[in-house]
Design a protein around this motif. Sequence first.
Motif, PDB file in Angstrom:
ATOM      1  N   ASN A   1      -8.318   7.854  -1.545  1.00 55.81           N
ATOM      2  CA  ASN A   1      -7.541   6.681  -1.897  1.00 55.81           C
ATOM      3  C   ASN A   1      -6.072   6.798  -1.513  1.00 55.81           C
ATOM      4  O   ASN A   1      -5.455   5.840  -1.075  1.00 55.81           O
ATOM      5  N   SER A   2      -5.521   7.976  -1.676  1.00 53.52           N
ATOM      6  CA  SER A   2      -4.092   8.087  -1.375  1.00 53.52           C
ATOM      7  C   SER A   2      -3.850   9.149  -0.331  1.00 53.52           C
ATOM      8  O   SER A   2      -4.444  10.216  -0.361  1.00 53.52           O
TER       9      SER A   2
ATOM     10  N   SER B   1       0.813  -1.197   0.000  1.00 54.43           N
ATOM     11  CA  SER B   1       0.000   0.000   0.000  1.00 54.43           C
ATOM     12  C   SER B   1       0.856   1.260   0.000  1.00 54.43           C
ATOM     13  O   SER B   1       0.362   2.331   0.230  1.00 54.43           O
TER      14      SER B   1
ATOM     15  N   THR C   1       0.475   6.431   1.110  1.00 51.89           N
ATOM     16  CA  THR C   1      -0.221   5.150   1.213  1.00 51.89           C
ATOM     17  C   THR C   1      -1.383   5.204   0.239  1.00 51.89           C
ATOM     18  O   THR C   1      -2.113   6.185   0.190  1.00 51.89           O
TER      19      THR C   1
ATOM     20  N   GLN D   1      -4.741   3.002  -1.348  1.00 51.17           N
ATOM     21  CA  GLN D   1      -5.568   1.845  -1.078  1.00 51.17           C
ATOM     22  C   GLN D   1      -5.781   1.052  -2.358  1.00 51.17           C
ATOM     23  O   GLN D   1      -5.329  -0.065  -2.497  1.00 51.17           O
ATOM     24  N   SER D   2      -6.456   1.667  -3.293  1.00 48.01           N
ATOM     25  CA  SER D   2      -6.709   0.958  -4.535  1.00 48.01           C
ATOM     26  C   SER D   2      -5.696   1.436  -5.558  1.00 48.01           C
ATOM     27  O   SER D   2      -5.376   2.616  -5.648  1.00 48.01           O
TER      28      SER D   2
END
Lengths: 154, 1044
Positions: B864-865, B836, B898, B900-901
């Motif tokens: 997401n980030s 991640s 980080t 996620q997707s």
Amino acid sequence: MQFMLLFSRQGKLRLQKWYVPLSDKEKKKITRELVQTVLARKPKMCSFLEWRDLKIVYKRYASLYFCCAIEDQDNELITLEIIHRYVELLDKYFGSVCELDIIFNFEKAYFILDEFLLGGEAQETSKKNVLKAIEQADLLQESEDEYLSVKIFK
Amino acid sequence: MALKIVKGSIDRMFDKNLQDLVRGIRNHKEDEAKYISTCIDEIKQELKQDNIAVKANAVCKLTYVRSLTFSCNTLFCCTRIGYLAASQCFHESTDVIMLTTNQIRKDLSSPNQYDTGVALTGLSCFVTPDLARDLANDIMTLMSHTKPYIRKKAVLIMYKVFLKYPESLRPAFPRLKEKLEDPDPGVQSAAVNVICELARRNPKNYLSLAPLFFKLMTSSTNNWVLIKIIKLFGALTPLEPRLGKKLIEPLTNLIHSSDSELIVPLSCIAVLISLSSGMPNHSASHVVCVIVKYLGLLAMSKILKTHPKSVQSHKDLILQCLDDKDESIRLRALDLLYGMVSKKNLMEIVKKLMLHVDKAEGTTYRDELLTKIIDICSQSNYQYITNFEWYISILVELTRLEGTRHGHLIASQMLDVAIRVKAIRAFAVAQMATLLDNAHLLTGNTQRNGICEVLYAAAWICGEFSEHLENPLQTLEAMLRPKVATLPGHIQAVYVQNAAKLFATVLRSQEGNTDSTTAQETSQLMIDRLPLFVQSANLEVQERASCILQLVKYIQKLQQKDVEVAEEVSALFAGELNPVAPKAQKKVPVPEGLDLDAWINEPPSESESEDEKPKAIFTKEEPKHSRPRHTEVDEKELARRREARKQEQANNPFYIKASPSSQKVYQETPGVEHIPVVQIDLSVPLKVPGLPMSDQYVKLEEERRQKERAEKKKKEKKKRKEKRSGRGKKHDSGPESEEDITPAHMVDIVTEEMPEVGRSGMNFTEKSSKHKKKKQKKEKEEKEKKKKKKHHHHHHHSDGGGEESVQNGTVEEEEPLPVSLCACVCDIQGNLQDGSQVVVSVIFENKCNSFLKSMEFNVLDSLNSKLQRPEGAGPHDGLTVPFQLPPGVSNEARFVFTVQSIVMPQKLKGTLTFIVKNEDSSTHEKLDFKLHFTCTSYLITTPCYSDAFAKLLESGDLKGSSVRLEGVNMPFHHLLARICFHHHFSVVERIDSCASMYSRSIQGHHVCLLVKTADQTVSIDAKCDEPSLLGNVLDEIKQTFSQC
């Protein structure tokens, strides 16, 4: 300020105000620990002690101990000043306050404290303003009480 | 009537609990008010009961009733009591809180200011993140309420809201700033309060408010406000040195002007101290210590750091504080003493402390004193001790303390001193012999005999340096007393072993003596006494004792035959035992034929294919990508830790030494001409305790010579006040000459004394570049460097613009700036170890003529980030770039995100704030940029064998997709190279104009490509277990080729 405790010389808690959310268990533990430590100190010792990562500032007025926990960077003397100001406020409000006043009118003591401190910070430095606010609020409450009792007895 | 009462009380036994109450209210839709009033009556009754549980239940219900939104309850008394109850009982996990939101909102907007007031007060005690989020807007409106009473409370409570829901800070801040100039002093002080507390957490953002506060400070007469402002300045001054200068005058004025109020001057002093480094100490600070001891001592410990001299003049005062009854004060004073010893006053201070040790009541404080004494004496390698005989006697005196827990501490000090200070050994041995003789005094109270640890040291010293003993026989006798068997096992073991050493010494002294009775008597003594130890329960004692017993028996036999044995017995213990310095490993010579720089395993392929492969691909026909991958868990784990550490170091502005940070990389390579050497600007003064390094050398050298001389004239030894010898000697009784070793000693001591961050840390270790480990690291860094260099060139040639998108990510500058700071993302790379994480390397280049500093990199996190921030930082805090940029200099920083997707590409908006510093002014500047995370950047070049590849395709888990590229007229191998280079693929197999390629995402998705070409048309068939990721990657590939 993290919290304020009032307790008697016998270690009975008279008033507690927490400005940080803690569980009841934790509160009890802290209270017990602090009451013990503070009561064990001799009258001529200084009013500050380091406890966990906090600083404890306490002062004794007659049979009551006023005890505040502040963070590392906070000023100890201003905390003493806050305690003193609070005592002055109580004194003015009750007229030469004693422990019994606080026992029987604990809610008033809380109200005064709330008018004076908010979220652990001093919100009103003027004694007059605090007392005015309390009086007004009391007045409001009394008139309502009368109104209520009239309504109930009808 | 009586019956009724009884009935009532029985009813109460089946009291409603909270659930019943809620259910009841729901069931009485029509006459709710009536039902509730009966409930309240019940509650009142319950509250009068003695039973605590009933009472608690009642309060619970009352609180719930309060939190309900029913019409009849607009009465202030209820609100007041209700909020009081709530503020006392609620905490964050109370689930009723969720139900209260609407009621609180209603109360907040009540026309009655006192309703609003109590609601705010109550809220301040139990505000949760949810409540903060939902109510932030309402409270913000209240901040401009017509009544100052409400404004004041609203402003104060905003601080709590900010803490719980930091997102609210941005929109609320302008209004908060407005309140600083509110006509009502209460509101003003509340605003000062809030901003001060906020600034304490993150001072940088509030620098711009400094002028406003300055005005407030000079105009305000309210002490409470003043104190807060001064505190705020205390937080700000470290960031803006010029502010400090400006502040001195008004602050000193305040000190003099404020009459009886002590607090203001005290806080002034606190600030003055923090900015006083380099300025003459203000005389006012001396007044403090007399008035409030505790605060004075606290303040002095701060002064001590900058002005040790001015504190030292108060030594007596501080020593007096040790007499204080209050432990808080005594401990503070002890802390202070630690910092203020010098060679001159050490003895005096310790003497005082010794007096206190005797007087002290309570073992904890006495133990504290004892450790402090030892700390004080042993600090910085015994820097302040001029006379070690004195120190030994102090240690011996300390052993007389009863019931201390720190016996081992004293013991280790004794051993350390005796081993390291050769000159002192004779004296030490004599003292230890006395100790052994009087061992019964120490072991008298076996209950709490932590002190008997000292005997361990004493026995060892007497044994090891027995040649200095005046009467070894007597000591031997003392060591073999039956009482010894009551000591702990490990001490007995040392006793036995050292008794043997003493035995050897005795034999040697009797050698040549015609009358051999003494020697024989000694043997007999050993034989008589040792069996006691052979029976010991402790295995080690037993083992040693039986071994030595047999030896002595054998010796006795030889003695009876008049054979000279002393020589051989002493040979058993020949040579000197030495402690091993923690860094001794470095001095072990590397065996021939061992190349520490060589890789033990092949370096991880990941970095390699990044560094060198691309070039090879461009020139050579057939790149071979198959490289064994390292799958060992340990290796991975190590690499991950290394990466984490690097990251941490890169983010830590104070970390210099041995960090693989970019500054150093640049410094070391002469090859990278266009990157000038970055001066390491240490805004924080690094204080290296002890002497400057050169002095140290001179001194050590001097001492070494002195010592050598001293050794020649052994007899003069005692008179000399000679102290220190190097540690970690390899004094193998002969072959190695002193010259070989001595320089190494110096290195050792010096490196030891310098803290990790000290300025010498770097220069020094650099010079003695024998450290093999380091080289390895360097090599690695060099590789990285190459990579960076390449990217850098790339950037320069391409000159920004369109070409940039060829890289994995870009920074798009949105506004052209007069001051041009050029930031260029050189690499966005997934972190293989953590699926991640994405690491973004950014090169900052200063293209203007001014000095850039305080750069802060901040990115608006998306769902997401997220930018990884250090622990404790809020989600909006920026990351400080760990360097400053002189004109024309560039440097690289890394940021970890980080995600996620990883299936979608995304853009993050961010800003870089920095201060442009000219000679006469400095301005804040801002640079907006966008970070583009392409899907490609989540791919990691991973080699794949063709059979594994085939298996993967056969498995059928992968979904296919394909794309056609028209009009590509480049040779096939160039095309492959391009895909490999820009999209992190590796070629699995290539047959004529057809190739299979493979890559893997950081989250383990497999991406397989089959690339075919014919007549300027390239068709790519792709398979991947994540269709959307595949689609995006293909789009990106298409884009790459459409640009050429």
